[in-house]
Design a protein around this motif. Structure first.
Motif, PDB file in Angstrom:
ATOM      1  N   MET A  36       0.805  -1.198   0.000  1.00  0.00           N
ATOM      2  CA  MET A  36       0.000   0.000   0.000  1.00  0.00           C
ATOM      3  C   MET A  36       0.845   1.257   0.000  1.00  0.00           C
ATOM      4  O   MET A  36       0.321   2.333  -0.178  1.00  0.00           O
ATOM      5  CB  MET A  36      -0.916   0.031   1.243  1.00  0.00           C
ATOM      6  CG  MET A  36      -1.856  -1.126   1.252  1.00  0.00           C
ATOM      7  SD  MET A  36      -3.107  -0.948   0.001  1.00  0.00           S
ATOM      8  CE  MET A  36      -4.499  -1.380   0.938  1.00  0.00           C
ATOM      9  N   ARG A  76       1.213   6.406   3.321  1.00  0.00           N
ATOM     10  CA  ARG A  76      -0.234   6.561   3.196  1.00  0.00           C
ATOM     11  C   ARG A  76      -0.722   7.674   4.095  1.00  0.00           C
ATOM     12  O   ARG A  76      -0.375   7.756   5.249  1.00  0.00           O
ATOM     13  CB  ARG A  76      -0.960   5.270   3.578  1.00  0.00           C
ATOM     14  CG  ARG A  76      -0.707   4.124   2.647  1.00  0.00           C
ATOM     15  CD  ARG A  76      -1.506   2.920   3.077  1.00  0.00           C
ATOM     16  NE  ARG A  76      -2.929   3.269   3.122  1.00  0.00           N
ATOM     17  CZ  ARG A  76      -3.709   3.250   2.057  1.00  0.00           C
ATOM     18  NH1 ARG A  76      -3.213   2.912   0.894  1.00  0.00           N
ATOM     19  NH2 ARG A  76      -4.980   3.561   2.136  1.00  0.00           N
ATOM     20  N   GLN A  83      -6.114   2.867   6.551  1.00  0.00           N
ATOM     21  CA  GLN A  83      -6.689   1.805   5.721  1.00  0.00           C
ATOM     22  C   GLN A  83      -6.927   0.572   6.572  1.00  0.00           C
ATOM     23  O   GLN A  83      -6.071   0.183   7.360  1.00  0.00           O
ATOM     24  CB  GLN A  83      -5.721   1.488   4.585  1.00  0.00           C
ATOM     25  CG  GLN A  83      -6.271   0.528   3.562  1.00  0.00           C
ATOM     26  CD  GLN A  83      -7.370   1.159   2.753  1.00  0.00           C
ATOM     27  OE1 GLN A  83      -7.482   2.365   2.726  1.00  0.00           O
ATOM     28  NE2 GLN A  83      -8.185   0.358   2.129  1.00  0.00           N
ATOM     29  N   TRP A 133      -9.427   5.858   0.129  1.00  0.00           N
ATOM     30  CA  TRP A 133      -8.149   5.500  -0.465  1.00  0.00           C
ATOM     31  C   TRP A 133      -8.123   5.957  -1.927  1.00  0.00           C
ATOM     32  O   TRP A 133      -9.054   6.548  -2.433  1.00  0.00           O
ATOM     33  CB  TRP A 133      -7.920   3.985  -0.364  1.00  0.00           C
ATOM     34  CG  TRP A 133      -9.093   3.119  -0.726  1.00  0.00           C
ATOM     35  CD1 TRP A 133      -9.990   2.538   0.129  1.00  0.00           C
ATOM     36  CD2 TRP A 133      -9.519   2.738  -2.053  1.00  0.00           C
ATOM     37  NE1 TRP A 133     -10.945   1.829  -0.572  1.00  0.00           N
ATOM     38  CE2 TRP A 133     -10.682   1.934  -1.908  1.00  0.00           C
ATOM     39  CE3 TRP A 133      -9.043   3.005  -3.335  1.00  0.00           C
ATOM     40  CZ2 TRP A 133     -11.357   1.376  -2.997  1.00  0.00           C
ATOM     41  CZ3 TRP A 133      -9.719   2.459  -4.426  1.00  0.00           C
ATOM     42  CH2 TRP A 133     -10.853   1.661  -4.260  1.00  0.00           C
ATOM     43  N   ALA A 138      -4.451   9.789  -1.906  1.00  0.00           N
ATOM     44  CA  ALA A 138      -3.129   9.468  -1.357  1.00  0.00           C
ATOM     45  C   ALA A 138      -2.106  10.531  -1.737  1.00  0.00           C
ATOM     46  O   ALA A 138      -1.907  10.812  -2.920  1.00  0.00           O
ATOM     47  CB  ALA A 138      -2.673   8.099  -1.857  1.00  0.00           C
ATOM     48  N   ILE A 189      -5.420  -0.753  -5.542  1.00  0.00           N
ATOM     49  CA  ILE A 189      -5.276   0.433  -4.696  1.00  0.00           C
ATOM     50  C   ILE A 189      -3.842   0.955  -4.756  1.00  0.00           C
ATOM     51  O   ILE A 189      -3.605   2.157  -4.911  1.00  0.00           O
ATOM     52  CB  ILE A 189      -5.676   0.105  -3.246  1.00  0.00           C
ATOM     53  CG1 ILE A 189      -7.180  -0.166  -3.155  1.00  0.00           C
ATOM     54  CG2 ILE A 189      -5.281   1.247  -2.308  1.00  0.00           C
ATOM     55  CD1 ILE A 189      -7.636  -0.664  -1.796  1.00  0.00           C
ATOM     56  N   GLU A 205      -2.686   4.626  -6.007  1.00  0.00           N
ATOM     57  CA  GLU A 205      -2.050   5.537  -5.049  1.00  0.00           C
ATOM     58  C   GLU A 205      -0.645   5.945  -5.471  1.00  0.00           C
ATOM     59  O   GLU A 205      -0.200   7.064  -5.191  1.00  0.00           O
ATOM     60  CB  GLU A 205      -2.064   4.910  -3.660  1.00  0.00           C
ATOM     61  CG  GLU A 205      -3.493   4.793  -3.131  1.00  0.00           C
ATOM     62  CD  GLU A 205      -3.595   4.476  -1.659  1.00  0.00           C
ATOM     63  OE1 GLU A 205      -2.580   4.020  -1.070  1.00  0.00           O
ATOM     64  OE2 GLU A 205      -4.680   4.695  -1.088  1.00  0.00           O
TER      65      GLU A 205
END
Length: 295
Positions: free
Chosen positions: A1, A5, A9, A215, A219, A272, A276
């Motif tokens: 991820m 971030r 999440q 999300w 980001a 995701i 991002e």
């Protein structure tokens, strides 16, 4: 991820469990998918009143895409610098829950024509549909409006490449990144299609999306930006996971919108992460000081 971030999440297992809750109801049965196959890689192309910004954006977006197995489409516009970037922006994707912004826009557009306010039930459905991505609320509004009114709004909005599913599955509406950008431009700036009150209502709800669904395009957004987002996710037997994110960033000196659509993701989390990475490149470049700026 990603290590940087900005949005809290839930664990990956939580996301996978919740995936079906907001992906798009009334779609054919899905099945697990094996290896995904992306289309031939293409490069994002950017233009800007600041040529150095366009060059850097193109470089960083394409760098973010390196190694991704996803088929990705991008369309973005920053009014402050008159910057646009596109990548495969006329490719069609299953909408999943991103179509919910179109449903809300149609509802408001139709109410405008009758010079009426939304009923309390319509407000309740709209709030659940956007802030929680509630499918039952979406289905209720979809049935209330019907295909003729939704197509009427699409025509008025100039979203000529968006096509409703012939069997009425709202999550299988065929969308393009360029058409979603047209919608975001209508939502963020005065126009004859959506009144200022309607636009304010859409921005309010997309600004109140629950944390677990914030999300994607947010980001890396600057802390002083007002963030508006609506995401969509859907797994099907072919082309893996569709993972999409629509974002509008306003307030202060910010005036830009980002659409990223993708499929052929092996998992939702892969989608995701792909979005991002692109979003961080966009936010960093659009909010960096101009070359030659004095400190």
């Amino acid at each position: 991820m990603g290590r940087h971030r900005r949005i809290t999440q839930p664990p990956r297992s939580t996301l996978a469990t919740k995936a079906a809750l907001a992906a798009g109801v009334l779609v054919p049965t899905i099945a697990s998918v094996g290896s995904a196959h992306a289309a031939t890689p293409q490069a994002a192309i950017c233009t800007s009143d600041r040529p150095e910004l366009a060059d850097k954006l193109s470089e960083d977006i394409n760098s973010a895409l390196e190694g991704s197995a996803a088929t990705t489409a991008i369309s973005l516009h920053d009014r402050t610098t008159n910057t646009t970037c596109t990548l495969d922006a006329d490719r069609h994707f299953d909408s999943a829950s991103t179509v919910k912004v179109t449903v809300l826009s149609t509802l408001l557009w139709d109410a405008q024509k009758d010079d009426r306010a939304l009923t309390q039930q319509e407000k309740d459905h709209a709030t659940a549909m956007i802030t929680k991505s509630d499918n039952d609320a979406t289905t209720a509004l979809w049935k209330q409006l019907g295909a003729d009114k939704i197509n009427g709004f699409l025509h008025a909005a100039g979203m000529t490449n968006t096509t409703l599913d012939s069997e009425g599955h709202w999550g299988l509406t065929q969308i393009t990144a360029n058409d979603e950008e047209k919608l975001l431009q209508l939502v963020t700036h005065s126009n004859p299609v959506l009144s200022d009150d309607s636009r304010a209502y859409i921005l309010k709800l997309t600004g109140e999306v629950v944390p677990s669904q914030r999300w994607g395009t947010p980001a890396g957004a600057p802390s002083d930006a007002q963030v508006h987002v609506k995401n969509g996710w859907l797994e099907r037997a072919t082309n893996g996971w569709r993972v999409h994110s629509l974002g509008a960033f306003t307030g202060g000196d910010h005036d830009y919108t980002i659409t990223v659509l993708s499929q052929d993701n092996a998992t939702m989390d892969d989608g995701i992460a792909n979005i991002e990475g692109i979003a961080r490149a966009v936010h960093e470049n659009l909010n960096a000081p101009a070359s030659g700026a004095q400190s």
